[in-house]
Design an enzyme around this catalytic site. Structure first.
Site, PDB file in Angstrom:
ATOM      1  CB  ILE A 301      -8.984  53.341 -22.533  1.00  0.00           C
ATOM      2  CG1 ILE A 301      -8.712  52.196 -21.552  1.00  0.00           C
ATOM      3  CG2 ILE A 301     -10.167  54.182 -22.046  1.00  0.00           C
ATOM      4  CD1 ILE A 301      -8.387  52.666 -20.149  1.00  0.00           C
ATOM      5  CG  LEU A 368      -5.965  57.447 -21.538  1.00  0.00           C
ATOM      6  CD1 LEU A 368      -7.352  56.848 -21.344  1.00  0.00           C
ATOM      7  CD2 LEU A 368      -5.505  58.124 -20.248  1.00  0.00           C
ATOM      8  CG  ASP A 369      -6.137  57.393 -28.886  1.00  0.00           C
ATOM      9  OD1 ASP A 369      -5.800  58.579 -28.736  1.00  0.00           O
ATOM     10  OD2 ASP A 369      -6.414  56.897 -29.991  1.00  0.00           O
ATOM     11  CB  ALA A 370     -10.785  57.847 -24.068  1.00  0.00           C
TER      12      ALA A 370
END
Length: 569
Positions: A301, A368-370
């Site tokens: 993400i 999760l890297d948003a």
């Protein structure tokens, strides 16, 4: 021809009416444009947005007041000069916005107010000048009675504001650069000044209009004046999400900047190198899995430069899906970071949470890297999101979250809240610091549906035994003890407070560890400001300075493994 007893000619806008409409378009356009101009330095934090609204409304109100006091002697000629003066200042915004933002950011102010001087200097004067137009137009209106004239002016100004807001947001920002939009507003003001004087076009206002138009074009052609220490900008644009996207080459390293924050980097001479140390940590789930070959479906993400997803697709026999909300970011990754979609790597454009809620796919790993500047969007941090993510994971699936926070102290409030929130949903949660300092940094939090606790000693054994092609010795060594979350809130959709958790980090610096680039595991620390930026010369901590003097982590593993080093001072 009559329409309801009135001629078509009677519907033509008067000169004062035209001036009010254009001032409404321009004032609201300037207000929308302010965020992408100051966000690269201060971020799109609530304090930045609130500061823009406060300054613009205050300047506009002051202009209304002063204009009302002088309206009795108002003339169309004065309105012409006001329009031209505002256009001149738009030239200043075009040419010197970066320089003025950087210079005003050095003022010694509390972090939450840091953006105010920049906003005042850049957007206060033009908004103030445009405030004169409405009371002048009401005085010069042909309408009978003060109420009718005022109502007419309010209506035209509001319609202009609606047009300016909608056109700038949905049409201009996706299509044009900041400088081009400011040029358009400036030329619109010049054209209105000429229209007010038409058809006579007196010599002085006409000559001034030509000079101002030329200055605007020259300013736009010359580009903003600034000293860019980062390297050579090979590409820049403003995305539909009001992010300033830049691709910068510094020697062999190519970096993607979003709102002046580094999001992805690649070594052009050594593509397998992890420029940012924390991207190596993405591979930690391969140690935590009983069999890394069982991780065959991975979801990222947040794409950025897509260095992480491409690394997984090339290194492992895995199918990788990526959800990136901003299509312009994806296009830049394809052009400058070698992204190629294939049967094993698929890009989905949209919001990460919405994708999880709508898809029927299940994943072995969700990364999760948003980010918006340096914070995860709130709706991707809550317990409800964690529950959705858990439902989309396989029985032994893992959620990996890249969190920017301090490991301890008041600046670690968000990390502790995020850890506790994930711990409410997942049986086991682990965290790994990327820097041995106590500064704000990338903390990698891994939550697993497998209820069996993984010891540090076992992770070390697996790192030695498994041929992943990525040495995770430092990552395992940097495993942290479970934090004290007694006072930390569980983040929920219906409960705000994230801004309060982030407040202690405002204006501080966070350490971005980089690999040395020589094939070794050594790393060097680079620092970036958290949003909004701290004064560069006054009151800002050095790159390795302890923030808020947190107490050291004890870090001793119960199984006798090597302790986590105490924080550097």
């Amino acid at each position: 021809m009559d329409v309801d007893g009135r001629t078509i000619a009677s519907y033509r806008p008067t000169k004062p009416g035209l001036a009010v409409f254009v001032s409404g378009v321009t004032s609201m356009g300037i207000e929308i444009l302010a965020l992408p101009i100051v966000a690269p330095q201060y971020g799109s934090h609530i304090y930045t947005v609130g500061g823009i609204l406060t300054v613009c409304l205050a300047a506009l109100s002051l202009g209304y007041w002063q204009g009302g006091k002088r309206a009795a002697s108002a003339t169309t000629r004065e309105m012409t000069w006001i329009m031209l003066a505002t256009a001149v200042y738009m030239g200043v915004v075009i040419y010197a916005n970066e320089l003025l933002v950087v210079q005003t950011s050095t003022l010694a102010l509390p972090a939450r107010y840091a953006a105010l001087p920049s906003v005042i200097v850049l957007f206060g004067p033009p908004t103030y000048l445009l405030g004169f137009i409405s009371p002048y137009a009401a005085e010069l209106s042909a309408k009978e009675g003060t109420g009718e004239a005022s109502g007419h002016v309010y209506a035209l100004g509001t319609i202009g504001s609606i047009v300016g807001s909608g056109a700038t947001t949905f049409v201009l920002i996706p299509l044009l650069t900041i400088g081009q939009i400011a040029l358009l507003f400036g030329l619109m003001l010049v054209a209105t000044a000429l229209a007010i004087e038409a058809p006579s076009l007196p010599r002085k206002p006409t000559a001034a209009s030509v000079v101002v138009a030329v200055l605007l074009v020259v300013a736009a052609g010359g580009g903003p004046v600034a000293l860019d220490y980062r390297g050579d900008v090979v590409y820049e644009t403003t995305t539909a999400y009001q992010q300033q996207l830049e691709v910068v080459d510094d020697g062999d390293v190519r970096t993607m900047y979003l709102d002046d924050a580094r999001h992805s980097a690649v070594d052009l001479e050594d593509p397998d190198r992890h420029v940012f140390t924390y991207t190596k940590y993405f591979h930690l789930p391969m140690l935590m899995a009983d069999d890394p070959d069982e991780i065959d479906r991975v979801l990222f993400i947040g794409g950025g430069g897509y260095t992480g997803p491409q690394d997984f697709e090339e290194r492992y026999n895995a199918t990788v899906d990526v959800v990136e909300i901003d299509p312009t970011v994806t296009d830049a990754a394809k052009e400058y970071f070698g992204l190629e979609e294939n049967e094993n790597l698929t890009v989905h454009t949209g919001d990460g949470r919405q994708y999880l809620e709508r898809t029927n796919e299940t994943y072995d790993l969700i990364v999760l890297d948003a980010y918006q500047k340096d914070q995860v969007p709130f709706h991707l941090t809550t317990e409800e999101f964690m529950e959705v993510a858990s439902e989309r994971l396989t029985d032994d699936g893992m959620l990996y979250a890249n969190v920017i926070s301090a490991p301890t102290g008041s600046a670690g409030a968000f990390y502790r809240a995020q850890y506790r929130t994930m711990d409410e949903v997942f049986p086991e949660v682990y965290s790994f610091r990327t820097s041995e300092t106590s500064s704000i940094q990338n903390i990698e939090v891994v939550a697993t549906k497998n209820a069996t606790e993984m010891s540090t000693r076992e992770l070390e054994r697996r790192n030695d035994a498994r041929d992943l092609g990525v040495d995770l010795e430092d990552a395992v060594h940097n495993r942290m003890d479970e934090p004290d979350t007694d006072g930390a809130p569980v983040l929920r959709d219906d409960r705000g407070g994230v801004n309060g958790l982030l407040d202690p980090m405002l204006g501080q610096r966070y350490v971005v560890e980089e690999t040395a680039g020589n094939g070794s595991n050594e790393s060097v620390a680079e620092t970036e400001p958290t949003e909004p930026a701290a004064p560069a010369a006054i009151g800002a901590p050095s790159s390795l300075e302890v923030i808020d003097s947190p107490s050291p982590i004890s870090g001793v593993e119960t199984d006798g493994a090597r302790p986590v080093p105490a924080d550097a001072t």
